[in-house]
Design a protein around this motif. Structure first.
Motif, PDB file in Angstrom:
ATOM      1  N   MET A   1       0.825  -1.199   0.000  1.00 35.70           N
ATOM      2  CA  MET A   1       0.000   0.000   0.000  1.00 35.70           C
ATOM      3  C   MET A   1       0.870   1.264   0.000  1.00 35.70           C
ATOM      4  N   GLY A   2       2.019   1.153   0.583  1.00 35.47           N
ATOM      5  CA  GLY A   2       2.898   2.316   0.695  1.00 35.47           C
ATOM      6  C   GLY A   2       3.291   2.870  -0.655  1.00 35.47           C
ATOM      7  N   ASP A   3       2.995   2.113  -1.677  1.00 34.87           N
ATOM      8  CA  ASP A   3       3.394   2.498  -3.021  1.00 34.87           C
ATOM      9  C   ASP A   3       2.553   3.600  -3.633  1.00 34.87           C
ATOM     10  N   PHE A   4       1.366   3.809  -3.054  1.00 37.97           N
ATOM     11  CA  PHE A   4       0.472   4.787  -3.673  1.00 37.97           C
ATOM     12  C   PHE A   4       0.992   6.193  -3.505  1.00 37.97           C
ATOM     13  N   ASP A   5       0.804   6.979  -4.573  1.00 40.14           N
ATOM     14  CA  ASP A   5       1.240   8.369  -4.502  1.00 40.14           C
ATOM     15  C   ASP A   5       0.125   9.257  -5.039  1.00 40.14           C
ATOM     16  N   PHE A   6      -0.638   9.785  -4.107  1.00 39.08           N
ATOM     17  CA  PHE A   6      -1.773  10.589  -4.556  1.00 39.08           C
ATOM     18  C   PHE A   6      -1.362  12.013  -4.918  1.00 39.08           C
ATOM     19  N   ALA A   7      -0.100  12.313  -4.720  1.00 34.80           N
ATOM     20  CA  ALA A   7       0.391  13.632  -5.126  1.00 34.80           C
ATOM     21  C   ALA A   7       0.241  13.824  -6.631  1.00 34.80           C
ATOM     22  N   VAL A   8       0.200  12.698  -7.345  1.00 32.98           N
ATOM     23  CA  VAL A   8       0.062  12.779  -8.799  1.00 32.98           C
ATOM     24  C   VAL A   8      -1.210  13.524  -9.188  1.00 32.98           C
ATOM     25  N   ILE A   9      -2.225  13.376  -8.362  1.00 30.54           N
ATOM     26  CA  ILE A   9      -3.495  14.058  -8.642  1.00 30.54           C
ATOM     27  C   ILE A   9      -3.315  15.566  -8.485  1.00 30.54           C
ATOM     28  N   VAL A  10      -2.719  15.923  -7.348  1.00 31.52           N
ATOM     29  CA  VAL A  10      -2.528  17.350  -7.079  1.00 31.52           C
ATOM     30  C   VAL A  10      -1.668  17.988  -8.168  1.00 31.52           C
ATOM     31  N   ASN A  11      -0.610  17.286  -8.542  1.00 30.55           N
ATOM     32  CA  ASN A  11       0.293  17.835  -9.553  1.00 30.55           C
ATOM     33  C   ASN A  11      -0.378  18.067 -10.892  1.00 30.55           C
ATOM     34  N   ASN A  12      -1.351  17.236 -11.196  1.00 26.19           N
ATOM     35  CA  ASN A  12      -2.005  17.338 -12.505  1.00 26.19           C
ATOM     36  C   ASN A  12      -3.384  17.982 -12.441  1.00 26.19           C
ATOM     37  N   LEU A  13      -3.664  18.615 -11.300  1.00 32.31           N
ATOM     38  CA  LEU A  13      -5.009  19.140 -11.083  1.00 32.31           C
ATOM     39  C   LEU A  13      -5.504  20.075 -12.199  1.00 32.31           C
ATOM     40  N   PRO A  14      -4.707  21.034 -12.656  1.00 37.48           N
ATOM     41  CA  PRO A  14      -5.218  21.929 -13.714  1.00 37.48           C
ATOM     42  C   PRO A  14      -5.633  21.167 -14.975  1.00 37.48           C
ATOM     43  N   PHE A  15      -4.843  20.171 -15.328  1.00 41.56           N
ATOM     44  CA  PHE A  15      -5.124  19.350 -16.509  1.00 41.56           C
ATOM     45  C   PHE A  15      -6.424  18.560 -16.306  1.00 41.56           C
ATOM     46  N   LEU A  16      -6.550  17.975 -15.122  1.00 40.69           N
ATOM     47  CA  LEU A  16      -7.759  17.201 -14.804  1.00 40.69           C
ATOM     48  C   LEU A  16      -8.990  18.106 -14.777  1.00 40.69           C
ATOM     49  N   TRP A  17      -8.799  19.277 -14.237  1.00 44.08           N
ATOM     50  CA  TRP A  17      -9.895  20.254 -14.148  1.00 44.08           C
ATOM     51  C   TRP A  17     -10.385  20.634 -15.536  1.00 44.08           C
ATOM     52  N   GLN A  18      -9.436  20.775 -16.479  1.00 44.03           N
ATOM     53  CA  GLN A  18      -9.836  21.045 -17.871  1.00 44.03           C
ATOM     54  C   GLN A  18     -10.692  19.909 -18.418  1.00 44.03           C
ATOM     55  N   GLY A  19     -10.275  18.692 -18.107  1.00 41.69           N
ATOM     56  CA  GLY A  19     -11.037  17.533 -18.558  1.00 41.69           C
ATOM     57  C   GLY A  19     -12.440  17.533 -18.000  1.00 41.69           C
ATOM     58  N   LEU A  20     -12.544  17.819 -16.686  1.00 45.96           N
ATOM     59  CA  LEU A  20     -13.868  17.851 -16.054  1.00 45.96           C
ATOM     60  C   LEU A  20     -14.729  18.945 -16.665  1.00 45.96           C
ATOM     61  N   GLN A  21     -14.098  20.105 -16.925  1.00 45.35           N
ATOM     62  CA  GLN A  21     -14.854  21.202 -17.534  1.00 45.35           C
ATOM     63  C   GLN A  21     -15.430  20.791 -18.882  1.00 45.35           C
ATOM     64  N   LEU A  22     -14.616  20.096 -19.666  1.00 46.64           N
ATOM     65  CA  LEU A  22     -15.106  19.663 -20.967  1.00 46.64           C
ATOM     66  C   LEU A  22     -16.281  18.698 -20.810  1.00 46.64           C
ATOM     67  N   SER A  23     -16.147  17.748 -19.868  1.00 46.63           N
ATOM     68  CA  SER A  23     -17.243  16.792 -19.630  1.00 46.63           C
ATOM     69  C   SER A  23     -18.515  17.525 -19.232  1.00 46.63           C
ATOM     70  N   LEU A  24     -18.363  18.490 -18.316  1.00 48.91           N
ATOM     71  CA  LEU A  24     -19.547  19.200 -17.827  1.00 48.91           C
ATOM     72  C   LEU A  24     -20.155  20.080 -18.912  1.00 48.91           C
ATOM     73  N   LEU A  25     -19.291  20.742 -19.676  1.00 49.31           N
ATOM     74  CA  LEU A  25     -19.798  21.610 -20.738  1.00 49.31           C
ATOM     75  C   LEU A  25     -20.562  20.794 -21.776  1.00 49.31           C
ATOM     76  N   LEU A  26     -19.960  19.666 -22.149  1.00 46.74           N
ATOM     77  CA  LEU A  26     -20.609  18.808 -23.139  1.00 46.74           C
ATOM     78  C   LEU A  26     -21.949  18.308 -22.606  1.00 46.74           C
TER      79      LEU A  26
END
Ligand SMILES: Nc1ncnc2c1ncn2[C@@H]1O[C@H](COP(=O)(O)OP(=O)(O)OP(=O)(O)O)[C@@H](O)[C@H]1O
Ligand SMILES: [Mg+2]
Lengths: 218, 243
Positions: free
Chosen positions: A1-26
């Motif tokens: 379990m120690g292998d998980f690194d959720f920092a990857v989410i935080v680091n890519n948040l702007p990119f992910l947010w763009q994706g969510l925006q596109l999903s919501l807009l569509l």
């Protein structure tokens, strides 16, 4: 379990947010367009004008017997042929969603229109209102209100279905999550995250529907 | 004002109206009665073209309703109609219920429409409820609003289809009072489907009795009550008068 690194989410948040925006807009645009076109289809089916009603029924039944992903493909290849120039993945996907969802929304609106008592139409006619005025001011507002919970539920399904736009290489939430997952080698974290976002949004939507239903029942 | 000549109507194979002929002159009040299913609602709906007829002629205020391409919306705007189940628009306030057709059909401004609405609501005793929605009103109150809504179009005649039969007994009077006033004070031309024989005696000039789609009697009120000529009318009267 120690292998998980959720920092990857935080680091890519702007990119992910763009994706969510596109999903919501569509989703948002497709719901609006789908309801508008679906309402016209429903009116056509209930118009009492045989050819019009048959054409609308044929359209609805055709669309409902084809997988959405196929419709998205069709429009991706067909629309540019029809308009003579490429229009991009977003618009072709939007058109595909509107055309597809309209078939489902038309069934919902048809039930909604039929739930309005015939006497309401008589009352409108008796004061001299015309067909479109009666639909616009008397029938559709009531039909729409009676059907809000189901319309929203259909919207939630539509939101989930937007994840299919990867086939026309649009960067929605799902696609963006996959890209991050692969480039960063964090499959578990990213797919868990994507699942969580979809879950939270859809669950909030269903809670909203539940509350509406309770309020309408009283 | 309203003339029906040999009107017949079918629903598929079923003949709802058989050779109906009658008329309502300006300022006249005609009560239509008869057993359930005898075609009273259908008859009255034909007058403003809500239901098409297959045979015969209906002329209202000089315009033929039954003509091909008749301007039905214009004609309907001139004839008020009140329904058994009120048919107020539930998603609109009382004010909006009264303003809608005034604005969209008569082209009145919002201000004109509202002032006309206020006058009529005052008249039917509902001005205090102008901002409420139909669901917040009792049946009698809803029906008075519905009458005001019809009157807001300044109609030349009014059609009533069992305006009190969906009401609790204690509310019937408040609605009938409004109708009596309309007949007496305004001299409104009225065609009223009702089983309220008290109302008929009070204000009706004539009574039309229907049975199985046909007009069986069409007589001055007094004559109709004193000496109904048909067995069916006698039967009908004895049934509803002894209830
Ligand atoms: N849309 C329709 N299609 C077929 N039949 C109909 C339709 N509307 C009414 N009818 C039939 O026509 C007949 C007359 O109906 P109508 O409503 O005019 O009667 P009514 O005298 O108003 O009765 P009630 O006192 O119950 O209101 C009835 O037998 C009814 O079943
Ligand atoms: Mg009736």
């Amino acid at each position: 379990m120690g292998d998980f690194d959720f920092a990857v989410i935080v680091n890519n948040l702007p990119f992910l947010w763009q994706g969510l925006q596109l999903s919501l807009l569509l989703t948002f645009l497709a719901v609006l367009g789908g309801i508008a076109l679906g309402t016209l289809l429903a009116l056509a089916r209930l118009s009492g004008i045989k050819p019009l009603a048959l054409a609308a029924a044929a359209y609805v039944n055709l669309i409902r017997s084809v997988p959405l992903i196929l419709v998205i493909f069709w429009f991706y290849f067909l629309v540019p042929l029809a308009v003579g120039r490429p229009i991009g993945g977003f618009y072709s996907a939007l058109i595909a969603f509107v055309m597809f969802e309209a078939a489902y929304y038309s069934e919902i609106m048809r039930a909604g229109i039929q739930s309005v008592k015939k006497g309401q139409v008589y009352a409108g006619q008796a004061t001299g209102l015309g067909y479109w005025q009666i639909q616009r001011y008397i029938v559709l507002p009531q039909a729409f209100r009676n059907m809000i919970p189901i319309l929203v539920t259909q919207g939630i399904i539509l939101f989930q279905d937007t994840s299919l736009v990867f086939v026309v290489s649009l960067r929605d939430l799902m696609t963006v999550s996959s890209i991050v997952a692969r480039t960063e080698g964090r499959l578990v974290e990213m797919y868990l995250f994507a699942a969580l976002v979809y879950f939270v949004i859809c669950f909030a939507g269903s809670l909203f529907v539940r509350r509406l239903q309770v309020r309408m029942a009283t | 004002m309203i003339e029906m000549q040999s009107v017949s109507k079918w629903y598929g194979d079923f003949k709802v109206l058989t050779d109906c002929t009658t008329q309502v002159d300006k300022g006249e009040v005609v009560v239509v009665c008869g057993p359930s299913g005898s075609g009273k609602s259908t008859l009255i709906k034909c007058v403003n073209g809500l239901e098409p007829v297959q045979e015969g002629r209906i002329v209202v205020d000089g315009a033929e309703v039954t003509a091909r391409g008749a301007k039905l919306t214009q004609l309907r705007a001139k004839i008020g109609m009140v329904f058994q189940h009120f048919e107020l628009y539930p998603h609109m306030s009382v004010r909006e219920n009264l303003c809608l057709a005034q604005e969209k059909v008569l082209g009145r401004s919002r201000k004109e429409a509202e002032s006309r609405a206020e006058t009529l609501l005052t008249r039917v005793g509902m001005i205090d409820h102008i901002a409420k929605y139909p669901g917040q009103l009792s049946g009698g109150q809803q029906q008075r609003v519905a009458i005001a809504r019809a009157l807001a179009m300044d109609p030349i005649a009014m059609l009533f289809d069992e305006p009190t039969s969906a009401l609790d007994p204690e509310m019937i009077k408040e609605v009938l009072d409004v109708m009596v006033e309309l007949a007496r004070d305004d001299g409104m031309t009225m065609m009223v489907v009702t089983h309220e024989m008290g109302f008929a005696r009070k204000v009706a000039d004539r009574v039309v009795f229907m049975d199985q789609g046909a007009i069986v009697e069409d007589r001055p009120t007094q004559e109709f009550f004193d000496a109904p000529s048909s067995e069916r009318a006698k039967d009908f009267l004895s049934k509803i008068l002894h209830h």
